[in-house]
Design a protein around this motif. Structure first.
Motif, short mmCIF file in Angstrom:
data_model
loop_
_atom_site.label_atom_id
_atom_site.label_comp_id
_atom_site.label_asym_id
_atom_site.label_seq_id
_atom_site.Cartn_x
_atom_site.Cartn_y
_atom_site.Cartn_z
N ALA A 184 12.21 8.10 -11.08
CA ALA A 184 12.20 8.85 -12.23
C ALA A 184 10.84 8.83 -12.89
O ALA A 184 10.32 9.69 -13.61
N GLU A 185 10.12 7.71 -12.63
CA GLU A 185 8.92 7.62 -13.11
C GLU A 185 7.74 8.21 -12.12
O GLU A 185 6.81 8.72 -12.46
N LEU A 186 8.26 8.02 -10.76
CA LEU A 186 7.42 8.67 -9.80
C LEU A 186 7.22 10.21 -9.91
O LEU A 186 6.08 10.93 -9.90
N VAL A 187 8.42 10.66 -10.18
CA VAL A 187 8.54 12.20 -10.19
C VAL A 187 9.21 12.62 -11.60
O VAL A 187 10.50 13.02 -11.47
N PRO A 188 8.63 12.58 -12.61
CA PRO A 188 9.27 12.99 -13.72
C PRO A 188 9.32 14.30 -14.16
O PRO A 188 10.25 14.77 -14.88
N ASN A 189 8.64 15.06 -13.37
CA ASN A 189 8.59 16.61 -13.49
C ASN A 189 8.87 17.14 -12.14
O ASN A 189 7.98 17.59 -11.58
N PRO A 190 10.08 17.31 -11.73
CA PRO A 190 10.20 17.61 -10.31
C PRO A 190 9.68 18.97 -9.93
O PRO A 190 9.03 19.50 -8.88
N GLY A 242 0.75 -1.31 0.21
CA GLY A 242 -0.02 0.19 0.07
C GLY A 242 0.92 1.30 0.09
O GLY A 242 0.32 2.45 -0.65
N GLY A 243 2.05 1.28 0.51
CA GLY A 243 2.92 2.31 0.36
C GLY A 243 3.36 2.41 -1.10
O GLY A 243 3.55 3.69 -1.36
N GLY A 244 3.73 1.33 -1.66
CA GLY A 244 3.83 1.35 -3.21
C GLY A 244 2.95 2.09 -3.81
O GLY A 244 3.00 3.11 -4.60
N GLN A 245 1.62 1.70 -3.53
CA GLN A 245 0.54 2.26 -4.29
C GLN A 245 0.16 3.69 -4.02
O GLN A 245 0.06 4.52 -4.95
N ALA A 246 0.54 4.08 -2.77
CA ALA A 246 0.16 5.51 -2.29
C ALA A 246 1.38 6.39 -3.08
O ALA A 246 1.01 7.59 -3.60
N LEU A 247 2.41 6.01 -3.21
CA LEU A 247 3.40 6.64 -3.98
C LEU A 247 3.09 6.72 -5.43
O LEU A 247 3.26 7.76 -6.25
N ASN A 248 2.85 5.57 -5.99
CA ASN A 248 2.52 5.38 -7.47
C ASN A 248 1.35 6.29 -7.73
O ASN A 248 1.43 7.02 -8.58
N GLY A 298 -0.46 8.65 -5.61
CA GLY A 298 -0.58 10.06 -5.47
C GLY A 298 0.46 10.88 -6.07
O GLY A 298 -0.02 11.95 -6.76
N LEU A 299 1.72 10.43 -6.14
CA LEU A 299 2.56 11.21 -7.11
C LEU A 299 2.19 11.33 -8.86
O LEU A 299 2.54 11.92 -9.58
N GLY A 300 1.51 10.15 -9.15
CA GLY A 300 1.18 9.90 -10.43
C GLY A 300 -0.26 10.84 -10.62
O GLY A 300 -0.91 10.73 -11.94
N ASN A 301 -0.90 11.29 -9.74
CA ASN A 301 -2.23 12.09 -9.95
C ASN A 301 -2.16 13.14 -9.10
O ASN A 301 -2.96 13.40 -8.14
N LEU A 302 -1.40 14.26 -9.26
CA LEU A 302 -1.22 15.25 -8.55
C LEU A 302 -2.59 16.07 -8.63
O LEU A 302 -2.62 17.19 -7.97
N ASP A 303 -3.20 16.04 -9.52
CA ASP A 303 -4.59 16.63 -9.81
C ASP A 303 -5.49 16.29 -8.98
O ASP A 303 -6.57 16.76 -8.67
N VAL A 304 -5.24 14.90 -8.24
CA VAL A 304 -6.25 14.32 -7.38
C VAL A 304 -5.86 14.59 -5.98
O VAL A 304 -6.39 14.91 -5.12
N PHE A 305 -4.38 14.35 -5.39
CA PHE A 305 -3.99 14.31 -4.26
C PHE A 305 -2.69 15.26 -4.07
O PHE A 305 -2.17 15.50 -4.88
N ALA A 306 -2.62 16.07 -2.81
CA ALA A 306 -1.78 16.80 -2.66
C ALA A 306 -1.01 16.55 -1.47
O ALA A 306 0.20 16.90 -1.14
#
Length: 279
Positions: A204-210, A173-179, A181-189
């Protein structure tokens, strides 16, 4: 002892924070108290078009909960061998929340603890490492975004915007949360990964645009026991975030294993930071 929030406010310009700025779980923080108001846990069913059946989630509402008030929402995810009851049975999350509310350390929030294994046979039985069961954890992203969140926002009085949604989880679930959350910054802050498992995407996949992540993310909290064999997945993410100057908490818990001692302490430290604006 100075509070965690004090350190967040003072040190917000740093790219990461050491374990010395995190408050270890105090004795009794996860023990039921009879002298304080308690929240309520409900078991709720929702229709999942993603899976094609009804699914179950548990929902914690805080002490003094009122349908006439609007609340932010934390989606709290379990590990590969768990389900929607794992944070309650193994982590006593509701007790930790109740005790933190009694200390006036939390913003009132609704906490949704879903089953993150999005398949019709979603119980943690048989071979939990079977490919279809592992894949179901990735499928849960669609179930979460298209089925569960809309259901929660219709059933409960919640604030419907990204600034009032958080996601965190333990292990798988931690992996899910990072995947997610960081993959849907329009949904989660607000995002937290505790002892995140090998399902965690590469940094680099989690944060492609720092730069975009820095603008949109309110909080990123990464923790893991420093004696956990999975520490490398958290450490590599931390190192990438540090190199790209993305602010975050990195909390390697001394002597911590892959167990609820670490996950409860992580939750205890994460939730007081959520839904609070740093100045």
């Amino acid at each position: 002892m100075k509070s965690i929030v004090f350190f967040l406010l003072i040190l917000a310009s740093f790219s990461s924070f050491s374990q010395n700025q995190i408050q270890p779980g105090l004795i009794g923080f996860d023990v039921i108290r009879d002298d304080i108001p308690r929240g309520k846990v409900d078991t709720v069913k929702y229709t999942s078009k993603t899976v094609g059946n009804e699914r179950t989630t548990t929902v914690y509402t805080p002490p003094l909960y009122s349908k006439n008030k609007k609340y932010p929402v934390l989606y709290l995810l379990h590990g590969i061998g768990g389900d929607e009851f794992e944070w309650l049975n193994g982590g006593h999350a509701e007790v930790i929340f109740d005790n933190l509310y009694a200390q006036n350390k939390l913003e009132p929030m609704i906490v949704v603890m879903p089953n993150g294994r999005a398949m019709k046979d979603d119980r943690a039985t048989g071979n939990i490492m079977a490919s279809d069961k592992v894949e179901a954890f990735a499928t849960f992203e669609k179930d979460l975004l298209q089925d569960l969140i809309p259901f929660i926002e219709k059933k409960y009085p919640v604030i419907i915007d990204r600034e009032h949604r958080a996601i965190a989880g333990l292990s798988m679930g931690g992996g899910q949360a990072l995947n997610f959350g960081l993959g849907n910054l329009d949904v989660f802050a607000w995002v937290g990964g505790f002892s995140s498992a090998p399902n965690t995407k590469s940094p680099a996949e989690l944060v492609p645009n720092p730069e975009e992540t820095k603008k949109k993310l309110k909080l990123l909290f990464i923790s893991c026991g420093d004696a956990d064999g999975l520490l490398g997945f958290s450490k590599r993410t931390h190192e990438y975030l540090e190199a790209t100057n993305v602010p975050h908490y990195y909390y390697p818990i001394p002597g911590g294993q892959h167990d609820f001692k670490v996950w409860k302490e992580s939750l205890y430290n994460f939730v007081p930071l959520v839904f609070k604006e740093s100045k």
